[in-house]
Design an enzyme around this catalytic site. Sequence first.
Site, PDB file in Angstrom:
ATOM      1  N   HIS A   1       0.692  -1.088  -0.026  1.00 33.29           N
ATOM      2  CA  HIS A   1       0.088  -0.148   0.145  1.00 33.29           C
ATOM      3  C   HIS A   1       0.601   1.341   0.141  1.00 33.29           C
ATOM      4  CE1 HIS A   1       1.157  -0.651   4.143  1.00 33.29           C
ATOM      5  NE2 HIS A   1       0.939   0.969   4.410  1.00 33.29           N
TER       6      HIS A   1
ATOM      7  N   ASP B   1       0.424   4.942   2.060  1.00 35.51           N
ATOM      8  CA  ASP B   1      -0.335   5.524   3.025  1.00 35.51           C
ATOM      9  C   ASP B   1      -1.503   6.217   3.012  1.00 35.51           C
ATOM     10  OD1 ASP B   1       1.468   3.844   4.789  1.00 35.51           O
ATOM     11  OD2 ASP B   1       2.823   5.263   5.283  1.00 35.51           O
TER      12      ASP B   1
ATOM     13  N   HIS C   1       4.653   0.203   0.232  1.00 36.41           N
ATOM     14  CA  HIS C   1       5.465  -0.591   1.051  1.00 36.41           C
ATOM     15  C   HIS C   1       4.698  -1.781   1.741  1.00 36.41           C
ATOM     16  CE1 HIS C   1       3.907   2.542   3.335  1.00 36.41           C
ATOM     17  NE2 HIS C   1       3.801   1.737   4.560  1.00 36.41           N
TER      18      HIS C   1
ATOM     19  N   ARG D   1       4.972   5.750  14.388  1.00 32.41           N
ATOM     20  CA  ARG D   1       5.235   6.501  12.831  1.00 32.41           C
ATOM     21  C   ARG D   1       4.525   7.926  13.046  1.00 32.41           C
ATOM     22  NH1 ARG D   1       1.308   4.264   8.273  1.00 32.41           N
ATOM     23  NH2 ARG D   1       0.517   6.267   8.235  1.00 32.41           N
TER      24      ARG D   1
HETATM   25  C1  SIN Z   1       3.185   1.012   7.888  1.00 31.78           C
HETATM   26  O1  SIN Z   1       2.634   0.880   6.933  1.00 31.78           O
HETATM   27  O2  SIN Z   1       3.358   2.030   8.025  1.00 31.78           O
HETATM   28  C2  SIN Z   1       4.095  -0.104   8.803  1.00 31.78           C
HETATM   29  C3  SIN Z   1       5.347  -0.358   8.241  1.00 31.78           C
HETATM   30  C4  SIN Z   1       5.971  -1.223   8.943  1.00 31.78           C
HETATM   31  O3  SIN Z   1       5.708  -1.597  10.067  1.00 31.78           O
HETATM   32  O4  SIN Z   1       7.185  -1.593   8.776  1.00 31.78           O
END
Ligand code: SIN
Length: 295
Positions: free
Chosen positions: A103, A105, A255, A270
């Site tokens: 995805h 974000d 990612h 995050r």
């Molecule tokens: C996310 O999508 O922000 C999580 C990425 C991760 O946990 O590596």
Amino acid sequence: MSETSGISVDPLTPRIGAEISGVDLTRPLSDAQVDGIRRAWLKHQVVFFRDQPMEVEQHVAFGKRFGELHIHPAAPKPVEGHPEILVVHADEKSAYVAGGGWHSDVSCDAEPPMGSILHIHRVPGSGGGDTLFASMYAAYEALSDRMQHLLEDLSAVHSSEHVYKGRYGHSDKKTLRDGDYPSAEHPVVRVHPETGRKAIYVNWGFTTGIVGMKPAESRALLDFLFRHVTREEFQCRFRWRPDSVAFWDNRCTQHLAIWDYYPEVRHGYRVTLKGDRPFGTSTADAGAVRMRRTA
Ligand code: SIN
């Protein structure tokens, strides 16, 4: 190493990812350091830092050097006084992990986040928990001219109800009611507002259909694109250590957080940077990118 900022940038692969050293993110950064990090980020699309034991305030301050912070539309806000912190956590009680499918974000927002900065505090004791990043510039550039032109005329729907409903415990409708789940239409090929490069902007997590196509056509095209954009040669893979940081550009990457460590614990915070409305390659839009690049 940059002459003015003192930072070093080591690419992970030719197409995506670089590790930055020579900077301490727990301290206020100089303008030259911010400029050096931003240049590396725009070029490599995701940058990584090691050994950065940031407190939450330092993490937030680092994020604010690159833009305004975004507040997630659905996730809980457990860090007192910091609604901009998204907790990334998995343990033996978890039924899912954040980012467990490819995805970009919150692409369901009309103005999806520009970038995200993830600080991992705790990694699984027996290894695992890596994150994969894929370059949507590389994915676009690998297509034939014909396919590029077809995609440049298309828009896609990005929805969130199927992602968020029930996940964050607000099926009681106290914090998020049915119908409140964001949804937006975005160009399938997005022009990056800072680099002017073209990137594919559909993702497995949020994109549910191509506007103006019959369901079977839309499904077939999206299935092709979801496979294409995650080809190994467009990717880099990051192995976390405690206090590693990843800073990615949601406008040109996707990612996937690999959940291969159940029932062990992985934990981090995050912060996410606000973005603007994606635009494509039409004439009017091309004018917009020229203006932004010269602004
Ligand atoms: C996310 O999508 O922000 C999580 C990425 C991760 O946990 O590596």
